[in-house]
Design an enzyme around this catalytic site. Structure first.
Site, PDB file in Angstrom:
ATOM      1  N   ASN A 153       0.800  -1.237   0.000  1.00 34.55           N
ATOM      2  CA  ASN A 153       0.000   0.000   0.000  1.00 34.55           C
ATOM      3  C   ASN A 153       0.830   1.283   0.000  1.00 34.55           C
ATOM      4  O   ASN A 153       0.443   2.273  -0.612  1.00 34.55           O
ATOM      5  CB  ASN A 153      -1.026  -0.004   1.142  1.00 34.55           C
ATOM      6  CG  ASN A 153      -0.396  -0.126   2.505  1.00 34.55           C
ATOM      7  OD1 ASN A 153       0.623  -0.774   2.670  1.00 34.55           O
ATOM      8  ND2 ASN A 153      -0.992   0.508   3.488  1.00 34.55           N
ATOM      9  N   GLU A 252       3.697  -4.936  12.288  1.00 37.50           N
ATOM     10  CA  GLU A 252       2.697  -3.877  12.094  1.00 37.50           C
ATOM     11  C   GLU A 252       1.601  -4.495  11.237  1.00 37.50           C
ATOM     12  O   GLU A 252       1.806  -4.767  10.051  1.00 37.50           O
ATOM     13  CB  GLU A 252       3.339  -2.661  11.443  1.00 37.50           C
ATOM     14  CG  GLU A 252       4.353  -2.016  12.394  1.00 37.50           C
ATOM     15  CD  GLU A 252       5.197  -0.904  11.794  1.00 37.50           C
ATOM     16  OE1 GLU A 252       4.995  -0.546  10.624  1.00 37.50           O
ATOM     17  OE2 GLU A 252       6.072  -0.402  12.512  1.00 37.50           O
ATOM     18  N   CYS A 286      -3.357   1.369   6.461  1.00 42.29           N
ATOM     19  CA  CYS A 286      -3.676   0.561   7.643  1.00 42.29           C
ATOM     20  C   CYS A 286      -4.278   1.408   8.746  1.00 42.29           C
ATOM     21  O   CYS A 286      -5.037   0.915   9.569  1.00 42.29           O
ATOM     22  CB  CYS A 286      -2.420  -0.124   8.153  1.00 42.29           C
ATOM     23  SG  CYS A 286      -1.148   1.063   8.617  1.00 42.29           S
ATOM     24  N   GLU A 465       7.908   0.695  16.617  1.00 36.28           N
ATOM     25  CA  GLU A 465       9.064   1.231  15.914  1.00 36.28           C
ATOM     26  C   GLU A 465       8.915   2.748  15.885  1.00 36.28           C
ATOM     27  O   GLU A 465       7.864   3.281  16.225  1.00 36.28           O
ATOM     28  CB  GLU A 465       9.167   0.623  14.510  1.00 36.28           C
ATOM     29  CG  GLU A 465       9.403  -0.891  14.568  1.00 36.28           C
ATOM     30  CD  GLU A 465       9.886  -1.498  13.264  1.00 36.28           C
ATOM     31  OE1 GLU A 465      10.620  -0.836  12.514  1.00 36.28           O
ATOM     32  OE2 GLU A 465       9.525  -2.656  12.997  1.00 36.28           O
TER      33      GLU A 465
HETATM   34  P1  NAD Z   1      -0.084  -9.508   3.274  1.00 38.53           P
HETATM   35  O1  NAD Z   1       0.015  -9.967   4.680  1.00 38.53           O
HETATM   36  O2  NAD Z   1      -0.924 -10.276   2.338  1.00 38.53           O
HETATM   37  O3  NAD Z   1       1.360  -9.479   2.602  1.00 38.53           O
HETATM   38  C1  NAD Z   1       2.413  -8.724   3.156  1.00 38.53           C
HETATM   39  C2  NAD Z   1       3.735  -9.346   2.746  1.00 38.53           C
HETATM   40  O4  NAD Z   1       3.861 -10.626   3.336  1.00 38.53           O
HETATM   41  C3  NAD Z   1       3.884  -9.552   1.248  1.00 38.53           C
HETATM   42  O5  NAD Z   1       5.205  -9.243   0.875  1.00 38.53           O
HETATM   43  C4  NAD Z   1       3.619 -11.041   1.084  1.00 38.53           C
HETATM   44  O6  NAD Z   1       4.207 -11.611  -0.045  1.00 38.53           O
HETATM   45  C5  NAD Z   1       4.228 -11.570   2.350  1.00 38.53           C
HETATM   46  N1  NAD Z   1       3.730 -12.880   2.782  1.00 38.53           N
HETATM   47  C6  NAD Z   1       2.493 -13.389   2.624  1.00 38.53           C
HETATM   48  N2  NAD Z   1       2.417 -14.616   3.170  1.00 38.53           N
HETATM   49  C7  NAD Z   1       3.645 -14.884   3.709  1.00 38.53           C
HETATM   50  C8  NAD Z   1       4.207 -16.005   4.388  1.00 38.53           C
HETATM   51  N3  NAD Z   1       3.487 -17.086   4.660  1.00 38.53           N
HETATM   52  N4  NAD Z   1       5.485 -15.923   4.777  1.00 38.53           N
HETATM   53  C9  NAD Z   1       6.238 -14.831   4.520  1.00 38.53           C
HETATM   54  N5  NAD Z   1       5.762 -13.750   3.846  1.00 38.53           N
HETATM   55  C10 NAD Z   1       4.481 -13.772   3.457  1.00 38.53           C
HETATM   56  O7  NAD Z   1      -0.529  -7.978   3.343  1.00 38.53           O
HETATM   57  P2  NAD Z   1      -0.840  -6.992   2.125  1.00 38.53           P
HETATM   58  O8  NAD Z   1      -2.102  -7.436   1.470  1.00 38.53           O
HETATM   59  O9  NAD Z   1       0.386  -6.849   1.297  1.00 38.53           O
HETATM   60  O10 NAD Z   1      -1.076  -5.597   2.886  1.00 38.53           O
HETATM   61  C11 NAD Z   1      -2.304  -5.205   3.416  1.00 38.53           C
HETATM   62  C12 NAD Z   1      -2.364  -5.508   4.902  1.00 38.53           C
HETATM   63  O11 NAD Z   1      -1.265  -4.876   5.547  1.00 38.53           O
HETATM   64  C13 NAD Z   1      -3.590  -4.970   5.598  1.00 38.53           C
HETATM   65  O12 NAD Z   1      -4.041  -5.905   6.522  1.00 38.53           O
HETATM   66  C14 NAD Z   1      -3.068  -3.731   6.319  1.00 38.53           C
HETATM   67  O13 NAD Z   1      -3.824  -3.338   7.445  1.00 38.53           O
HETATM   68  C15 NAD Z   1      -1.714  -4.172   6.705  1.00 38.53           C
HETATM   69  N6  NAD Z   1      -0.830  -3.016   6.948  1.00 38.53           N
HETATM   70  C16 NAD Z   1      -0.505  -2.703   8.230  1.00 38.53           C
HETATM   71  C17 NAD Z   1       0.302  -1.600   8.503  1.00 38.53           C
HETATM   72  C18 NAD Z   1       0.666  -1.185   9.910  1.00 38.53           C
HETATM   73  O14 NAD Z   1       1.512  -0.307  10.069  1.00 38.53           O
HETATM   74  N7  NAD Z   1       0.071  -1.758  10.928  1.00 38.53           N
HETATM   75  C19 NAD Z   1       0.775  -0.842   7.438  1.00 38.53           C
HETATM   76  C20 NAD Z   1       0.414  -1.190   6.134  1.00 38.53           C
HETATM   77  C21 NAD Z   1      -0.391  -2.296   5.895  1.00 38.53           C
HETATM   78  O1  6OD Z   2       4.114   6.524   8.755  1.00 39.68           O
HETATM   79  C1  6OD Z   2       4.618   5.436   9.048  1.00 39.68           C
HETATM   80  O2  6OD Z   2       5.754   5.352   9.544  1.00 39.68           O
HETATM   81  C2  6OD Z   2       3.867   4.201   8.832  1.00 39.68           C
HETATM   82  N1  6OD Z   2       4.450   3.059   9.244  1.00 39.68           N
HETATM   83  C3  6OD Z   2       2.652   4.256   8.224  1.00 39.68           C
HETATM   84  C4  6OD Z   2       1.826   3.132   7.998  1.00 39.68           C
HETATM   85  C5  6OD Z   2       0.767   3.232   7.178  1.00 39.68           C
HETATM   86  C6  6OD Z   2      -0.052   2.105   6.888  1.00 39.68           C
HETATM   87  O3  6OD Z   2      -0.626   1.927   5.856  1.00 39.68           O
END
Ligand code: NAD
Ligand code: 6OD
Length: 484
Positions: A153, A252, A286, A465
């Site tokens: 994202n 995260e 997120c 972090e």
């Molecule tokens: P995802 O969990 O599907 O994938 C994230 C990464 O993990 C990708 O690189 C993927 O290839 C890898 N991955 C998937 N399965 C794996 C496994 N079994 N072992 C190792 N790696 C693996 O997430 P996404 O669809 O790319 O992103 C969206 C999600 O991320 C949403 O749930 C969003 O809330 C979350 N997100 C959280 C934050 C935060 O700061 N808390 C920030 C951005 C996105």
């Molecule tokens: O601003 C940041 O440092 C951060 N980790 C943002 C996360 C955004 C999630 O989509």
């Protein structure tokens, strides 16, 4: 045809197995991504381990900091290349990527270089039982080889948010970018090479999760720690992999964030803030709001105002003048979001606006665009009120009292972020204390100071972090006790 190669030990590495990288705006193929197998992951780990023992491991903090400043400067010098790569991969509005994603990609290196240079460790002096004295002090050493697993994202921002502090602390990294957004991590390899970061310090392996680069990397015994941003369910799988060898994780994860608007809020600012938190980056943040709670006296007016804002968002590709809503990342994600749009209707939602697919012309008819969507009238148990959708949509519910809205906001397994709008200072403090989240914004949203703790409570993550908190994960803190 563009090729996105792995970056291992300072070299770009092709493999026989490739997959397509498609543009979200029109579903056309941008290029081929070279998937890393076990052999490439092994090579990256070997290179990263060797780099810890080589020039990088011996380098002074001052020199390391200079190099990280050079990385930031080179990202800024190649700003247009990074911007073009991010826009092609994500389709997000140019104004958004040029103000947030790319500048933060550079800032993440400078901020953590400064922190590592300036943050002291602790020291205590004490009397010993035999009448002597002892002094103890902390020494930080790198964690080692860090696996950095990233989502799609905010690709460059979220990757450098981890690579910046990891390198500042003297670690070496292996990045596994999302399969949806391979471009900027690859481009960063060129930057590392150009500014003289030693080979093996920054590595990139492309691929998917299960039975691919993600799994090979997180299960690799040569990896000392895993920092991951992505879905909570993926976090559970990675945590199981990290259990072998008792390796630390920093997670995260997902969220189902509440936005809360009190009747005393500055109405226009609250509407503008909630518009951003619901629809920015097409709802793929997120920290975004998918549950909005509005105090009853202003409920109808607020719903009408948010509807007007949502309908005013121009839908289109990155470079369309005035565009406010880009596409979702992929056809698969579009199906997931549209599935929730259908579920909301089936569960009895009143659709205030949206709920479908916009009418796009020409090549953009094949893009992954959906309408900004607002629902009301659902119980708190409805799927779209409980589950993370990660699309440009929200449910708005009325509330009467502080106690009631606190209970509603906290009734979730997630605990990432909230945005609260009120002009009553006492209420702001009470709410900030009562809401079970890692990040609480008052009269603001996604306002960042990189020295502060960032992370989620409950199912939204493990650890923090940002600022000195990043040092907690990316270093081992050793205590030295000297008796004299
Ligand atoms: P995802 O969990 O599907 O994938 C994230 C990464 O993990 C990708 O690189 C993927 O290839 C890898 N991955 C998937 N399965 C794996 C496994 N079994 N072992 C190792 N790696 C693996 O997430 P996404 O669809 O790319 O992103 C969206 C999600 O991320 C949403 O749930 C969003 O809330 C979350 N997100 C959280 C934050 C935060 O700061 N808390 C920030 C951005 C996105
Ligand atoms: O601003 C940041 O440092 C951060 N980790 C943002 C996360 C955004 C999630 O989509």
């Amino acid at each position: 045809m563009k090729h996105f190669l792995n970056f291992i030990n300072g070299d770009f590495v092709a493999t026989d197995k490739t997959f397509e990288n498609r543009a979200p705006v029109n579903n056309q193929v941008i290029g081929l991504v070279h998937e890393a197998g076990q052999a490439e992951v092994d090579a990256a780990v070997k290179a990263a381990r060797a780099a810890l023992k080589g020039e990088w491991g011996q380098m002074s903090v001052v020199k390391r900091v200079e190099l990280l400043y050079a990385v930031a400067d080179e990202i800024n010098r190649r700003f247009d290349d990074f911007l073009a790569a991010e826009l092609a991969d994500t389709g997000k509005p140019r104004s958004l990527a040029s103000h947030i994603d790319i500048p933060r990609g550079a800032a993440n290196f400078k901020v953590f270089a400064d922190i590592v240079k300036n943050v002291p460790t602790e020291s205590f002096q004490m009397a010993t039982p035999d009448g002597g004295t002892a002094v103890s002090y902390g020494v930080r050493s790198p964690l080692g080889v860090v696996a950095v697993i990233c989502p799609w994202n905010l690709p460059l921002l979220l990757m450098t948010w981890k690579v910046g502090p990891a390198l500042a602390c003297g670690n070496t990294v292996i990045v596994k970018p999302s399969e949806e957004t391979p471009a900027t991590a690859t481009l960063l390899g060129e930057v590392m090479k150009k500014v003289g970061i030693p080979d093996g310090v920054y590595n990139v392996v492309h691929g998917f999760g299960p039975n691919s680069a993600g799994e090979f990397l997180t299960k690799h015994p040569g990896v000392n720690g895993i920092t991951f941003t992505g879905e909570t369910r993926t976090g559970e799988t990675i945590m199981a992999a990290a259990a072998k060898g008792v390796r630390p994780v920093s997670f995260e994860l997902g969220g189902k964030n509440a936005g809360i608007v009190f009747a005393d809020a500055d109405f226009d600012k609250a509407v503008a803030g909630i518009t951003r938190s619901c629809f920015e980056n097409c709802g793929q943040v997120c920290l975004g709001t998918e549950r909005v709670y509005v105090q009853r006296p202003i409920f109808d007016r607020f719903v009408a105002a948010l509807k007007e804002k949502a309908e005013g968002l121009k839908v289109g590709p990155s470079d369309m003048p005035g565009v406010g809503l880009g596409p979702l990342i992929s056809a698969e994600h579009k199906q997931k979001v549209l599935g929730y749009y259908a579920k909301a209707k089936a569960e009895g939602a009143m659709v205030v606006t949206g709920g479908g697919v916009p009418d796009m012309q020409g090549e953009f008819a094949n893009g992954h665009f959906v309408q900004a969507t607002i629902w009301t009238g659902l119980p708190e148990t409805a799927s779209v009120v409980r589950e993370e959708i990660f699309g440009p949509c929200c449910h708005i519910a009325p509330f009467d009292t502080e106690a009631e809205v606190i209970a509603m906001a906290n009734a979730t397994d997630y605990g990432l972020a909230t945005t609260i709008w009120t002009q009553d200072l006492g209420r702001a403090h009470r709410m900030a204390n009562a809401i079970e989240v890692g990040l609480c914004w008052i009269n603001s949203w996604f306002l960042r100071d990189l020295r502060t703790a960032f992370g989620g409570a409950k199912g939204s993550g493990i650890g923090r972090e940002g600022g000195v908190h990043s040092l907690e994960f990316y270093t081992e803190l050793r205590n030295v006790m000297i008796k004299y």
